[in-house]
Design a protein around this motif. Structure first.
Motif, short mmCIF file in Angstrom:
data_model
loop_
_atom_site.label_atom_id
_atom_site.label_comp_id
_atom_site.label_asym_id
_atom_site.label_seq_id
_atom_site.Cartn_x
_atom_site.Cartn_y
_atom_site.Cartn_z
N ASN A 1 -63.76 19.66 45.73
CA ASN A 1 -64.20 18.26 45.60
C ASN A 1 -65.72 18.17 45.46
OD1 ASN A 1 -64.33 19.14 48.29
ND2 ASN A 1 -64.35 17.05 49.10
N VAL B 1 -52.64 12.85 39.51
CA VAL B 1 -53.23 12.96 40.84
C VAL B 1 -54.69 12.57 40.84
CG1 VAL B 1 -53.77 14.60 42.66
CG2 VAL B 1 -51.66 14.87 41.34
N LEU B 2 -55.36 12.93 39.74
CA LEU B 2 -56.81 12.78 39.69
C LEU B 2 -57.21 11.39 39.24
CD1 LEU B 2 -57.80 16.20 38.11
CD2 LEU B 2 -58.11 15.47 40.46
N LEU C 1 -61.87 17.80 41.97
CA LEU C 1 -61.10 16.65 42.48
C LEU C 1 -62.01 15.45 42.70
CD1 LEU C 1 -58.78 18.45 45.07
CD2 LEU C 1 -58.32 17.93 42.68
N ALA D 1 -62.13 12.81 47.02
CA ALA D 1 -60.78 13.37 47.22
C ALA D 1 -60.41 13.38 48.71
CB ALA D 1 -60.74 14.80 46.68
N ARG E 1 -54.77 14.29 47.89
CA ARG E 1 -55.11 14.69 46.52
C ARG E 1 -55.20 16.22 46.43
NH1 ARG E 1 -60.44 12.22 43.84
NH2 ARG E 1 -59.45 10.26 44.47
#
Lengths: 490, 490
Positions: free
Chosen positions: A307, A340-341, A353, A357, A361
């Motif tokens: 992240n 997801v992103l 991410l 995040a 996630r």
């Protein structure tokens, strides 16, 4: 009468400490303390001038002990060692650790040869002289007080070291980092038990899943390669060789009285034997902890998930420079990641991410990447300091084991981060404080993949399980045979 | 009307936080907390939905603040940034930090250009967007809560970083290691203040004795070399460049929307500008802390002093491989050492004081070696875990400064050792946990010696003193002139 194997140093029935001291701060005092804290059997302190130390009755000589003694530890001045060694022989001890220094390492070869002569032909094993002895959960012969030098938790790395000082300070450092040890053996001048026998012993030791070694010299090159080659297909060995330069070799000569060969010869021998070479003190356990807990990489295809975008870049650089691959993710993985992103993040390897995040996630991304057939190993770099991440991230990473892929983590930061890193480490995921260290560990997993490929099984875990099954099968067979012969006799 | 210099970000008279939040866990909440803990002037939280946060009166807009505002910090959603930025311009603030992300780093160049247009021609300095702002003793604009991310003590290293996440986690890690910072600047997308101006600023900053930088891209190569070249003869710069491989450069593109050039180009530029290149995250501050506190090495002639023989060997290997020299000691040094060392120890470089060395033996050996004309830098490796060493060793090493030679230390171990290492570090001796890290730091001192040689002064300390004297002389001259002109007017 076969010689005792090295088990006698770790699980003796009783121990005598020759040179036990009443004076706090003395080596013979803290050794007794450490023995009491670790060993549950009878301990006999030997000191001709005391009657009792730390609640234990003392004896003027080991020959006065009114019971049998398995292991004698000698920590007296060099000149007295032959005298007490003779008494140990009289007492018929099975094993001796000579902590005392002042032998070949300072040019005093004559006295060392005398010790060798004394034990010749006797059924006695000797570790040392000029060593620290052993450490494991139930046996601690180190003379360092525990408040100055911490002991590591139980773990899966067996560690043998020629230098006691280097070995001890390394375990102090890795204890602090939360890394565990199965068995520690400091063998010093090695007049009987040497690195070859210890290697063979740790190679068979069920508690040891990887071997780390610090060496300055090797007794017998061809034998070293032979023994190591047998171990490495099933159990990784990482070696740190000191005295690789001319200047370093000179220093070895003054340190141990032995000649260290040129670096290239050792490196070549290591490669031939399937040993992973550590170039630095840091590498030694960085590699060992990955190798003892993660499956090796067969082709070095890794993905990075973070992240913190900058960490993805640093890791990509380090991975490429270490000869690892960062393959494209499959279309399916990209599709899953897109769900997801956030919209603006690009689902590429390294996977960023982005800073907001959370653990969920991470979990979804980790699952997607772990299920990607292009990817063999995963480096996860959670910045737990961000407001959105919390302790749940540790559970997510712990559970990543189920995918059966190699996972290592980088967690960079202070107290708060380290607390989480320790917890993750305790679940068997190796954690490093910089991306470059983590990438080097992945490279070591790839190197070991080259050692065991293509016929050997994938994971050390599998090997241990397989071995345990074999052993149980053997035992069951033996028991069946016994029952059968019993029946026959009836 | 000259543009405000960067001082306005560190020492504003007043600060407004646009996006202050009442909700713990939110970025706007912890930012306000961190501001309150660091900044002693008036703070105006801006939040249209609150009347008071954390004991401070809030205002619906910065335009409602009934006093002048020097610095405005913007931490609102990207789409609102232009609106509040306009209000800041109306309010005639001197400087703005835009923390908000969501601009060119995610491909949104249009909105970023709009911000640039808005401030054009106004006498306003802008840091960001997509940055963390600044940290120094009196100003903390970081949004990371202090219990998750520790702040470093006051120190002599100025740190500029393109990536906020990398920068913040690095200072968290080095805080834990006890390393101090003079000023931290995270500049993000750099639409106004960029790395070139920050470099120039830190180059002149009296509190900064070495500059560390993390960069992914450079705005203007020739200008970068020009500015750096002016700084490095007087003040060392260490740079960690991310995106050196093709894969890493790709990741830079997705991270910042900019193209990173090939590694060789950057390395060549660094060399030309006299910048010391860090190859890893670990190197960056390992080098910076040595360069900020120790004189550079002109010819790389070093000695190693230890009470753990194995560490002497490892250090000798690492030193030779790093291109350092381990010269023979002079006859006089050897003579002195012979008086200090036990009979069996050989007074050679690396000097092995042997395992029973106490602080007094260290002191005598250190003095002898420091007075040796063949020796420029000293690596001391005390194993403080040994029974004979105690806290006195820290005082001995601290006092080694009087010899005027470069001294770095390696202290490997756990809590007990780290406690002593931190104390030594606080006295300005850089301490590392492995011999190889310490040796690399010496090599960085040698590299910097090559940058400043042969005409520049030896120590950063000297430079600071010299500069201070110059400044005082200049001020005195001005004052004299003023007095003179006064007299004339009378």
């Amino acid at each position: 009468m076969p010689a005792h194997d090295l088990d006698v140093f770790f699980t003796p029935a009783s121990v005598a400490l020759i040179g036990a001291s009443r004076t706090p701060g003395k080596i013979g005092y803290s050794m007794l303390e450490n023995l009491k804290k670790s060993f549950s059997g009878p301990i006999y302190p030997i000191n001709p001038e005391a009657t009792e130390i730390a609640g234990l009755s003392t004896f003027p000589s080991i020959t006065n002990v009114p019971a049998s003694v398995d292991l004698a530890i000698i920590a007296v001045k060099a000149e007295i060692v032959p005298i007490v060694l003779n008494e140990c022989i009289k007492k018929k001890v099975k094993a001796i650790i000579v902590i005392s220094a002042g032998f070949s390492e300072i040019g005093n070869k004559k006295d060392e040869e005398e010790l060798q002569k004394l034990i010749k032909g006797k059924n006695i094993r000797l570790l040392g002289p000029n060593c620290l002895g052993v450490f494991t959960k139930g046996m601690d012969t180190l003379f360092f007080p525990r408040d100055k030098l911490k002991r590591p938790p139980e773990g899966q790395i067996g560690f043998l070291t020629q230098s006691g000082a280097v070995g001890a300070t390394i375990i102090d450092l890795i204890s602090f980092e939360g890394v565990g040890i199965s068995k520690f053996i400091s063998y010093g001048n090695a007049i009987d038990v040497n690195e070859l026998e210890i290697l063979g012993y740790l190679g068979k030791d069920m508690a040891t899943r990887a071997i780390a070694m610090y060496i300055e010299t090797i007794h017998d090159g061809p034998e070293f390669i032979k023994i190591s080659s047998k171990i490495t297909p099933n159990k990784p060995i990482v070696a740190l060789k000191a005295g690789k330069t001319e200047k370093g070799a000179e220093a070895v000569l003054s340190h141990t009285g032995r000649l260290a060969g040129p670096a290239q010869v050792y490196s070549a021998a290591f490669r031939q034997a399937g040993i992973i070479e550590a170039q630095t003190t840091q590498d030694l356990f960085d590699f060992a902890k990955a190798l003892s807990s993660q499956p090796p990489l067969r082709n070095g295809r890794v993905a990075v998930i973070t992240n913190g975008g900058g960490f993805g870049i640093l890791s990509a650089d380090a991975a490429i420079m270490a000869g690892l691959e960062l393959p494209e993710l499959s279309n399916e993985t990209i599709k899953t990641l897109k769900n997801v992103l956030p919209e603006y993040a690009v689902p590429k390897n390294p996977v960023d991410l982005t800073g907001d995040a959370n653990a969920e996630r991470y979990e979804a991304a980790l699952k997607a990447v772990a299920n990607d057939k292009n990817i063999e190993g995963i480096l996860v770099i959670p910045l737990v300091q961000t407001p959105e991440l919390d302790e749940k991230i540790v559970d997510v990473l712990r559970d990543a084991k189920i995918y059966g892929k190699s996972v290592v983590a980088c967690m960079m930061g202070g107290e708060y981060t380290i607390k989480h890193a320790r917890r993750l480490e305790s679940f068997g995921i190796p954690v490093y404080d910089t991306p470059e260290r983590a990438v080097k560990a992945l490279a070591a997993l790839r190197d070991y993949g080259g050692v065991i490929a293509p016929s050997a099984p994938a994971a050390p875990e599998e090997i241990v399980v397989r071995k345990a099954k074999k052993l149980l099968a053997k035992k069951a067979k033996k028991a069946a045979k016994r029952r059968k012969s019993h029946k026959g006799r009836r």
